[in-house]
Design a protein around this motif. Structure first.
Motif, PDB file in Angstrom:
ATOM      1  N   LYS A  76      -1.594   7.436  -5.908  1.00 24.87           N
ATOM      2  CA  LYS A  76      -1.514   8.703  -5.170  1.00 24.87           C
ATOM      3  C   LYS A  76      -2.619   9.671  -5.567  1.00 24.87           C
ATOM      4  CE  LYS A  76       1.557  12.529  -3.965  1.00 24.87           C
ATOM      5  NZ  LYS A  76       2.931  13.095  -4.095  1.00 24.87           N
ATOM      6  N   GLU A  77      -2.845   9.829  -6.870  1.00 21.43           N
ATOM      7  CA  GLU A  77      -3.863  10.773  -7.332  1.00 21.43           C
ATOM      8  C   GLU A  77      -5.245  10.368  -6.845  1.00 21.43           C
ATOM      9  OE1 GLU A  77      -5.698  12.599 -11.506  1.00 21.43           O
ATOM     10  OE2 GLU A  77      -3.872  11.378 -11.531  1.00 21.43           O
ATOM     11  N   TRP A  78      -5.564   9.081  -6.936  1.00 21.52           N
ATOM     12  CA  TRP A  78      -6.866   8.610  -6.436  1.00 21.52           C
ATOM     13  C   TRP A  78      -6.998   8.894  -4.943  1.00 21.52           C
ATOM     14  CZ3 TRP A  78      -7.516   5.071  -2.505  1.00 21.52           C
ATOM     15  CH2 TRP A  78      -8.842   4.695  -2.243  1.00 21.52           C
ATOM     16  N   ALA A  79      -5.963   8.550  -4.183  1.00 21.63           N
ATOM     17  CA  ALA A  79      -6.037   8.715  -2.731  1.00 21.63           C
ATOM     18  C   ALA A  79      -6.198  10.185  -2.356  1.00 21.63           C
ATOM     19  CB  ALA A  79      -4.794   8.127  -2.076  1.00 21.63           C
ATOM     20  N   PHE A  80      -5.452  11.060  -3.008  1.00 24.45           N
ATOM     21  CA  PHE A  80      -5.543  12.477  -2.623  1.00 24.45           C
ATOM     22  C   PHE A  80      -6.862  13.094  -3.065  1.00 24.45           C
ATOM     23  CE2 PHE A  80      -4.642  17.033  -2.664  1.00 24.45           C
ATOM     24  CZ  PHE A  80      -4.083  17.171  -1.400  1.00 24.45           C
ATOM     25  N   THR A  81      -7.433  12.573  -4.147  1.00 23.29           N
ATOM     26  CA  THR A  81      -8.738  13.079  -4.584  1.00 23.29           C
ATOM     27  C   THR A  81      -9.784  12.900  -3.490  1.00 23.29           C
ATOM     28  OG1 THR A  81      -8.273  12.632  -6.916  1.00 23.29           O
ATOM     29  CG2 THR A  81     -10.601  12.779  -6.267  1.00 23.29           C
ATOM     30  N   TYR A  82      -9.777  11.723  -2.846  1.00 28.26           N
ATOM     31  CA  TYR A  82     -10.803  11.434  -1.839  1.00 28.26           C
ATOM     32  C   TYR A  82     -10.374  11.763  -0.413  1.00 28.26           C
ATOM     33  CZ  TYR A  82     -13.486   9.236  -5.508  1.00 28.26           C
ATOM     34  OH  TYR A  82     -14.215   9.023  -6.650  1.00 28.26           O
ATOM     35  N   ALA A  83      -9.068  11.776  -0.146  1.00 28.97           N
ATOM     36  CA  ALA A  83      -8.579  12.150   1.190  1.00 28.97           C
ATOM     37  C   ALA A  83      -8.034  13.571   1.169  1.00 28.97           C
ATOM     38  CB  ALA A  83      -7.500  11.164   1.659  1.00 28.97           C
ATOM     39  N   GLU A  84      -8.636  14.410   0.336  1.00 28.66           N
ATOM     40  CA  GLU A  84      -8.236  15.809   0.254  1.00 28.66           C
ATOM     41  C   GLU A  84      -8.798  16.549   1.465  1.00 28.66           C
ATOM     42  OE1 GLU A  84      -8.200  19.847  -0.340  1.00 28.66           O
ATOM     43  OE2 GLU A  84     -10.129  18.812  -0.618  1.00 28.66           O
ATOM     44  N   PHE A 132       3.552  11.369   5.838  1.00 28.60           N
ATOM     45  CA  PHE A 132       3.662  10.211   4.945  1.00 28.60           C
ATOM     46  C   PHE A 132       4.653  10.493   3.815  1.00 28.60           C
ATOM     47  CE2 PHE A 132       2.084   7.997   1.077  1.00 28.60           C
ATOM     48  CZ  PHE A 132       2.325   6.689   1.489  1.00 28.60           C
ATOM     49  N   GLU A 133       4.558  11.676   3.223  1.00 29.19           N
ATOM     50  CA  GLU A 133       5.439  12.014   2.116  1.00 29.19           C
ATOM     51  C   GLU A 133       6.889  12.139   2.546  1.00 29.19           C
ATOM     52  OE1 GLU A 133       3.477  15.515   0.800  1.00 29.19           O
ATOM     53  OE2 GLU A 133       1.968  14.422  -0.391  1.00 29.19           O
ATOM     54  N   LYS A 134       7.119  12.418   3.831  1.00 30.53           N
ATOM     55  CA  LYS A 134       8.489  12.507   4.346  1.00 30.53           C
ATOM     56  C   LYS A 134       9.061  11.155   4.745  1.00 30.53           C
ATOM     57  CE  LYS A 134       8.306  17.293   5.994  1.00 30.53           C
ATOM     58  NZ  LYS A 134       8.362  18.187   7.192  1.00 30.53           N
ATOM     59  N   GLY A 135       8.252  10.080   4.591  1.00 27.55           N
ATOM     60  CA  GLY A 135       8.811   8.754   4.816  1.00 27.55           C
ATOM     61  C   GLY A 135       8.151   7.904   5.880  1.00 27.55           C
ATOM     62  N   GLU A 136       7.127   8.412   6.579  1.00 29.65           N
ATOM     63  CA  GLU A 136       6.465   7.615   7.617  1.00 29.65           C
ATOM     64  C   GLU A 136       5.462   6.681   6.939  1.00 29.65           C
ATOM     65  OE1 GLU A 136       5.348   9.548  11.314  1.00 29.65           O
ATOM     66  OE2 GLU A 136       6.473  11.325  10.707  1.00 29.65           O
ATOM     67  N   ALA A 175      -9.416   8.018   2.584  1.00 25.56           N
ATOM     68  CA  ALA A 175      -9.867   8.004   1.190  1.00 25.56           C
ATOM     69  C   ALA A 175     -11.174   7.230   1.051  1.00 25.56           C
ATOM     70  CB  ALA A 175      -8.782   7.398   0.300  1.00 25.56           C
ATOM     71  N   GLN A 176     -11.306   6.123   1.792  1.00 20.56           N
ATOM     72  CA  GLN A 176     -12.549   5.353   1.731  1.00 20.56           C
ATOM     73  C   GLN A 176     -13.725   6.164   2.283  1.00 20.56           C
ATOM     74  OE1 GLN A 176     -13.003   2.522   0.194  1.00 20.56           O
ATOM     75  NE2 GLN A 176     -10.847   2.238  -0.309  1.00 20.56           N
ATOM     76  N   VAL A 177     -13.476   6.934   3.347  1.00 18.70           N
ATOM     77  CA  VAL A 177     -14.517   7.794   3.901  1.00 18.70           C
ATOM     78  C   VAL A 177     -14.878   8.890   2.902  1.00 18.70           C
ATOM     79  CG1 VAL A 177     -14.930   9.564   5.653  1.00 18.70           C
ATOM     80  CG2 VAL A 177     -14.055   7.344   6.334  1.00 18.70           C
ATOM     81  N   GLY A 178     -13.851   9.442   2.242  1.00 19.29           N
ATOM     82  CA  GLY A 178     -14.120  10.451   1.228  1.00 19.29           C
ATOM     83  C   GLY A 178     -14.937   9.908   0.072  1.00 19.29           C
ATOM     84  N   ALA A 179     -14.613   8.691  -0.377  1.00 17.56           N
ATOM     85  CA  ALA A 179     -15.378   8.065  -1.448  1.00 17.56           C
ATOM     86  C   ALA A 179     -16.814   7.795  -1.020  1.00 17.56           C
ATOM     87  CB  ALA A 179     -14.702   6.766  -1.884  1.00 17.56           C
ATOM     88  N   ALA A 180     -17.015   7.522   0.272  1.00 15.01           N
ATOM     89  CA  ALA A 180     -18.363   7.261   0.782  1.00 15.01           C
ATOM     90  C   ALA A 180     -19.265   8.472   0.629  1.00 15.01           C
ATOM     91  CB  ALA A 180     -18.292   6.845   2.255  1.00 15.01           C
ATOM     92  N   LEU A 183       0.804  -1.216   0.000  1.00 17.05           N
ATOM     93  CA  LEU A 183       0.000   0.000   0.000  1.00 17.05           C
ATOM     94  C   LEU A 183       0.842   1.273   0.000  1.00 17.05           C
ATOM     95  CD1 LEU A 183      -2.848   1.191   0.101  1.00 17.05           C
ATOM     96  CD2 LEU A 183      -2.745   1.067   2.592  1.00 17.05           C
ATOM     97  N   ALA A 184       1.825   1.359   0.895  1.00 17.11           N
ATOM     98  CA  ALA A 184       2.627   2.592   0.970  1.00 17.11           C
ATOM     99  C   ALA A 184       3.309   2.879  -0.362  1.00 17.11           C
ATOM    100  CB  ALA A 184       3.655   2.471   2.090  1.00 17.11           C
ATOM    101  N   GLN A 185       3.862   1.863  -0.971  1.00 19.16           N
ATOM    102  CA  GLN A 185       4.539   2.025  -2.255  1.00 19.16           C
ATOM    103  C   GLN A 185       3.570   2.488  -3.330  1.00 19.16           C
ATOM    104  OE1 GLN A 185       6.899  -1.391  -3.284  1.00 19.16           O
ATOM    105  NE2 GLN A 185       7.080  -0.810  -5.436  1.00 19.16           N
TER     106      GLN A 185
END
Length: 606
Positions: free
Chosen positions: A551-559, A581-585, A596-601, A542-544
């Protein structure tokens, strides 16, 4: 496996469309689709059929026997022994008819005699009574909405949403989902809509309705432990699991097997092969070596002489499927393994209509690291718990994660350990995202005293039915595929809980040996390198992928602003999460996935 739906009206109102229900559930049963309504139209049943036993039209549903009608989803593995016990004279070879014979013979208590997976609606016209029931462990789904004018039910929530306008999202549901990754039964995403509990029977009459547990899962760990030596325990479990596998192979259509190469599915495959069943096996692999268990599945299949079909899941394929997930689950669902489960089901459905799977083995024989954490935390000196705040300052994602886990709340400790071992939000983090959130959801059930056993019991009560079995049911039924789970045989489950905890505790070797008792059995059938290896999870990198194709899908819904507009989630804390997350965590990937799943909901379920 099938789809069911129906209603029982107390007040006059237009009856909901059973035709619409049949359309929405057709993927669960493509072989037949029928409905029945009482002359008064105060009750109606709908059924879509996936033909497994007695493929003739005589076994179609809703099924009538005298003044009783049945719409049923599942399989009853002991139906032939019930025919003998009750001296029945069925006109079909289907287990469906036996349910009605059993009801007429033994009354409502007949459900206690059933061994299998099921959800059914049984209407007795003479008594004007409708019974709704779900199997003891929640293998098969059943949703119900309770309104003043009547009760409405279905195998999938989408039917109730089509029937009932204006359903409102429960205010607490977002917080529960972010903490656990699923909505715990009997609750749902919506007010007034419930999941019928595992082992629960609803009784609906003209006067109203009542519900009770005909099977209480908490009694499993209140029973005394069996006085078995380790050798006797291994032999007994092997014998009972072999019987369960044999029982689960009863079918009039070909049966296959999900084979990951892990302990549970490999053991199911080995015990089936030992009894002369060389099942067609199916697996999913990944191009990322860190997540690819496919070579083990191939080695197991080769050793057992099984044919193995497989596919490789790419992030591009996952990206195609993500927009479809809300349609599969009907409420937010956080388990990332839903995608590979969907794909392996699609692969299997091209060849067979039924497969066996290894679900339940981890919860019954202690296959998760959190059971060790539960014991550690319970006996950990206060000094180490206080030091958890320093671990969060570490540059290591691993130590940061441990630091979060050790910051125990004053309430909901078992839930906290689960959420942190699953990489979800702690309740403290949930409160930061949703300041209006109050007390965390906690299990209403009595758990064992032993910390590891309590954690396993919590998983058995909640994670197994509300996440794992839900995932498998929805993913497989999208392709009209029936999945059977021998580890959840009723007699085998009772035996597993009677085993001494010491027989389940992992063995401290070079690689931690989880589920030692099951591995001991597996050693009889497979060489040591395929048994004594590190446990893998059935998941995606998942992280990779969130740093790349997803990334684009995730940020669209977890914006951040999107989540704030939809649910009042703090945009400041969401932005901070993305930056970390972007810094490596990398361990924060699951938290972003849940957002993102909540955003899609908001687009699909509001």
């Amino acid at each position: 496996m099938c789809g069911i739906a129906g209603y029982y009206l107390w007040e006059e109102r237009p009856a909901p469309s059973l035709t619409k229900a049949l359309e929405l559930l057709r993927h669960r049963g493509p072989d037949a689709a029928q409905s029945w309504q009482a002359p008064t139209q105060h009750i109606g049943l709908a059924h879509t059929r996936l033909s497994i036993l007695d493929l003739s039209e005589a076994a179609h549903q809703p099924f009538q026997l005298g003044s009783t009608w049945l719409a049923y989803n599942g399989e009853i593995y002991n139906f032939r022994s019930l025919i003998q016990e009750g001296h029945f004279s069925p006109r079909t070879r289907s287990d469906t008819e036996v349910i009605l014979w059993a009801y007429q013979k033994w009354g409502e208590s007949f459900v206690e005699k059933l061994e299998g997976m099921f959800a059914f609606a049984l209407y007795d016209a003479e008594r004007k009574t409708l019974l709704l029931a779900r199997d003891p462990f929640g293998i098969k789904p059943l949703w119900a909405a309770v309104l003043k004018e009547g009760i409405f039910f279905a195998s999938e929530l989408k039917v109730l949403k089509s029937w009932l306008a204006g359903l409102q999202v429960r205010p607490e549901a977002v917080a529960e989902f972010l903490h656990l990754g699923f909505i715990p039964a009997p609750l749902s995403w919506y007010e007034g809509v419930y999941k019928v509990l595992p082992g629960e029977l609803w009784r609906i009459t003209p006067e109203g309705f009542s519900r009770h547990l005909y099977y209480d899962r908490t009694l499993l760990w209140s029973a005394p432990k069996a006085p078995l030596s380790y050798k006797e325990a291994v032999e007994t479990v092997e014998s009972e699991l072999s019987r369960a596998v044999r029982d689960h192979l009863v079918s009039d259509v070909p049966v296959g097997l999900f084979l990951s190469g892990g302990t549970d599915s490999s053991l199911i495959a080995a015990l089936a092969a030992a009894q002369g069943y060389a099942l067609q096996a199916f697996a999913i692999g990944f191009s990322e070596a860190t997540h690819n268990e496919l070579p083990y599945a191939q080695a197991v299949a080769q050793h057992l002489g099984l044919s193995l079909e497989y596919e490789i899941l790419s992030p591009q394929e996952a990206l195609k499927l993500l927009p479809e997930m809300p349609r599969w689950y009907d409420e937010p669902f956080g388990d990332v393994s839903a995608i590979p489960t969907y794909l392996v089901s699609r692969l299997a459905a091209r060849h067979v209509k039924v497969v066996l799977a290894g679900d339940g083995g981890d919860e019954l024989y202690w296959g998760y690291g959190r059971y060790r954490w539960a014991a550690r935390v319970a006996h950990m000196p206060l000094f180490w718990r206080v030091s958890a705040s320093f671990l969060k300052l570490s540059p290591s994602s691993r130590y940061k994660r441990v630091g979060e886990l050790l910051r125990l709340p004053t309430q909901g400790v078992v839930e906290h350990i689960f959420s942190q071992e699953q990489y979800g939000f702690s309740w403290k983090e949930v409160r930061q995202l949703l300041p209006e959130a109050q007390l965390p959801w906690q299990t209403p059930y009595t758990l064992p005293d032993d910390p590891s056993e309590a954690q396993a019991a919590w998983d058995f009560l909640h994670y197994l039915p509300d996440d794992l079995l839900t995932k498998v049911d929805r993913a497989s039924m999208q392709h009209s595929l029936e999945v059977r789970v021998p580890f959840l045989d009723k007699r085998l489950v009772a035996l597993a809980w009677q085993l001494p905890n010491a027989y389940k505790a992992p063995r401290p070797q070079k690689e931690i040996q989880y589920k030692p008792l099951l591995r001991e059995i597996l050693k009889k059938y497979l060489p040591p390198p395929l048994v004594e290896r590190k446990k893998w999870g059935f998941t995606i990198p998942l992280a990779q992928w969130l740093r790349g194709p997803l990334k684009e899908w995730a940020f669209t819904y977890a914006e951040p602003q999107r989540l704030y507009r939809s649910y009042g989630i703090s945009p400041v804390h969401v932005r901070r999460l993305w930056k970390r997350f972007e810094k490596g965590e990398s361990y924060l990937a699951t938290r972003l996935w849940l957002l993102a799943q909540v955003g899609a909901a908001a687009d699909n379920y509001s």
